[in-house]
Scaffold this motif. Sequence first.
Motif, short mmCIF file in Angstrom:
data_model
loop_
_atom_site.label_atom_id
_atom_site.label_comp_id
_atom_site.label_asym_id
_atom_site.label_seq_id
_atom_site.Cartn_x
_atom_site.Cartn_y
_atom_site.Cartn_z
N ILE A 31 0.83 -1.22 0.00
CA ILE A 31 0.00 0.00 0.00
C ILE A 31 0.85 1.26 0.00
N LYS A 32 2.15 1.11 0.08
CA LYS A 32 3.07 2.25 0.16
C LYS A 32 2.85 3.24 -0.99
N ASP A 33 2.62 2.70 -2.18
CA ASP A 33 2.48 3.55 -3.36
C ASP A 33 1.22 4.41 -3.32
N LEU A 34 0.22 3.97 -2.55
CA LEU A 34 -1.05 4.68 -2.51
C LEU A 34 -0.91 6.07 -1.89
N PHE A 35 0.11 6.25 -1.04
CA PHE A 35 0.25 7.49 -0.30
C PHE A 35 1.39 8.36 -0.82
N ILE A 36 1.84 8.08 -2.03
CA ILE A 36 2.94 8.84 -2.62
C ILE A 36 2.42 9.76 -3.73
N ASN A 37 2.80 11.01 -3.65
CA ASN A 37 2.50 11.98 -4.72
C ASN A 37 1.01 12.09 -5.03
N SER A 38 0.18 12.00 -4.03
CA SER A 38 -1.26 12.15 -4.26
C SER A 38 -1.64 13.62 -4.23
N ASP A 39 -2.55 14.00 -5.10
CA ASP A 39 -3.01 15.39 -5.11
C ASP A 39 -4.15 15.61 -4.11
N LYS A 40 -4.49 14.53 -3.37
CA LYS A 40 -5.52 14.63 -2.35
C LYS A 40 -4.89 14.47 -0.96
N ASN A 41 -5.53 15.06 0.02
CA ASN A 41 -5.08 14.85 1.40
C ASN A 41 -5.59 13.51 1.89
N LEU A 42 -4.70 12.58 2.13
CA LEU A 42 -5.09 11.23 2.52
C LEU A 42 -4.85 10.95 4.00
N PHE A 43 -4.47 11.98 4.76
CA PHE A 43 -4.12 11.78 6.16
C PHE A 43 -5.07 12.51 7.09
N ALA A 44 -5.23 11.93 8.28
CA ALA A 44 -6.06 12.53 9.31
C ALA A 44 -5.34 13.72 9.92
N ASP A 45 -5.98 14.36 10.88
CA ASP A 45 -5.40 15.55 11.49
C ASP A 45 -4.10 15.26 12.25
N ASP A 46 -3.88 14.01 12.63
CA ASP A 46 -2.64 13.67 13.33
C ASP A 46 -1.46 13.51 12.37
N HIS A 47 -1.73 13.60 11.06
CA HIS A 47 -0.70 13.49 10.02
C HIS A 47 0.02 12.14 10.02
N PHE A 48 -0.60 11.17 10.64
CA PHE A 48 0.03 9.84 10.74
C PHE A 48 -0.89 8.75 10.21
N HIS A 49 -2.15 8.78 10.63
CA HIS A 49 -3.12 7.79 10.18
C HIS A 49 -3.85 8.28 8.93
N PRO A 50 -4.34 7.36 8.11
CA PRO A 50 -5.14 7.78 6.95
C PRO A 50 -6.46 8.39 7.39
N ASN A 51 -7.00 9.26 6.56
CA ASN A 51 -8.38 9.71 6.75
C ASN A 51 -9.29 8.79 5.95
N SER A 52 -10.56 9.15 5.83
CA SER A 52 -11.50 8.26 5.14
C SER A 52 -11.08 8.01 3.69
N GLN A 53 -10.52 9.03 3.04
CA GLN A 53 -10.07 8.85 1.65
C GLN A 53 -8.87 7.91 1.57
N GLY A 54 -7.97 8.03 2.52
CA GLY A 54 -6.83 7.12 2.57
C GLY A 54 -7.26 5.69 2.81
N TYR A 55 -8.20 5.52 3.73
CA TYR A 55 -8.71 4.17 4.01
C TYR A 55 -9.50 3.62 2.83
N GLU A 56 -10.14 4.50 2.08
CA GLU A 56 -10.86 4.06 0.89
C GLU A 56 -9.90 3.42 -0.10
N LEU A 57 -8.74 4.05 -0.30
CA LEU A 57 -7.73 3.49 -1.19
C LEU A 57 -7.19 2.17 -0.65
N MET A 58 -6.94 2.12 0.64
CA MET A 58 -6.48 0.87 1.26
C MET A 58 -7.50 -0.24 1.09
N GLY A 59 -8.75 0.07 1.37
CA GLY A 59 -9.81 -0.92 1.27
C GLY A 59 -9.97 -1.47 -0.13
N GLU A 60 -9.88 -0.59 -1.12
CA GLU A 60 -10.01 -1.03 -2.52
C GLU A 60 -8.84 -1.92 -2.91
#
Length: 297
Positions: free
Chosen positions: A253-282
């Motif tokens: 899943i490392k590639d999912l969080f590289i060079n994305s034009d969307k914010n994929l992280f929660a406010d803690d800047h460590f865990h994914p937000n709902s969009q990040g988890y959406e990519l993980m889930g898919e």
Amino acid sequence: MRKILVTVFMLLLVVAIGFVIYPPGSGDFQSNGNLSQNREPGAEQYESESTIKNEEDTISDKVSQTVTDVVEKTIDFFVPKTLKIAAIGDSLTQGVGDETENEGYVGVLRNRLQNSNVDELVIDNYGKRGNRTDQLLTRLKENEDIISSVKNSDVVLITIGANDIMKIVKQNFTSLSYEMFREEQPAYQKRLKEIFETIRQYNSEAHIMLVGLFNPFAQYFEDIPELDKIIMDYNFIGQQVVADYSPATFIPIKDLFINSDKNLFADDHFHPNSQGYELMGERILYYVKQVYEIEQN
């Protein structure tokens, strides 16, 4: 279970073809396994080439049709009527950071699989924030609910390792070096192997899927290549362990969080937000579908 289903399928196929070529009562074979002796003594044993060719064509057509029928009637065996998934691990399995409170990637999986050709879906979520490999191993051995879930699962999903790395960071914050992470790798690999070994003791047939690590700091520290190297090292260890415990799959899943034009992280800047988890889930769903030939409705 999948091996058993494949074996059953092949046996059914062989039997079906046998009935086409030598149908009951055809007289081609007697009970003693020898060729039929119904023909008159001295009768011509050879037939014209055209007759033989016609019979061969007929048999070929029948075999082809039988194969088609058997495939159509038994293909459902490859898609379990009930798909049981045990999701274990750290905060990524728990879904920390998902502002929709939908259990992160587990919620994405549940929503997608409920709209598939799986009749009954069971997903148990045993993610726990902060879990390292040693802590997950303890829970695997002592928590009866987790043990029961793993024993009865078709798939065991694991997210683990990020907190093992963070422990090194916290303990050596003022004097971090790549060598510190490298020195800890053998112990990490040993614990990860013990996790897989424990799962295999409970369930020899479940498909174990280890979700890889991503680099949450890449967006802020692109100029520190050692951070990315550490994640790559730990992912490589995961791939090595997975290779020893078939059926098992490493899900990158490392590639999912590289060079994305969307914010994929929660406010803690460590865990994914709902969009990040959406990519993980898919991504995880893709691998589950490959194993069980699941189709979306």
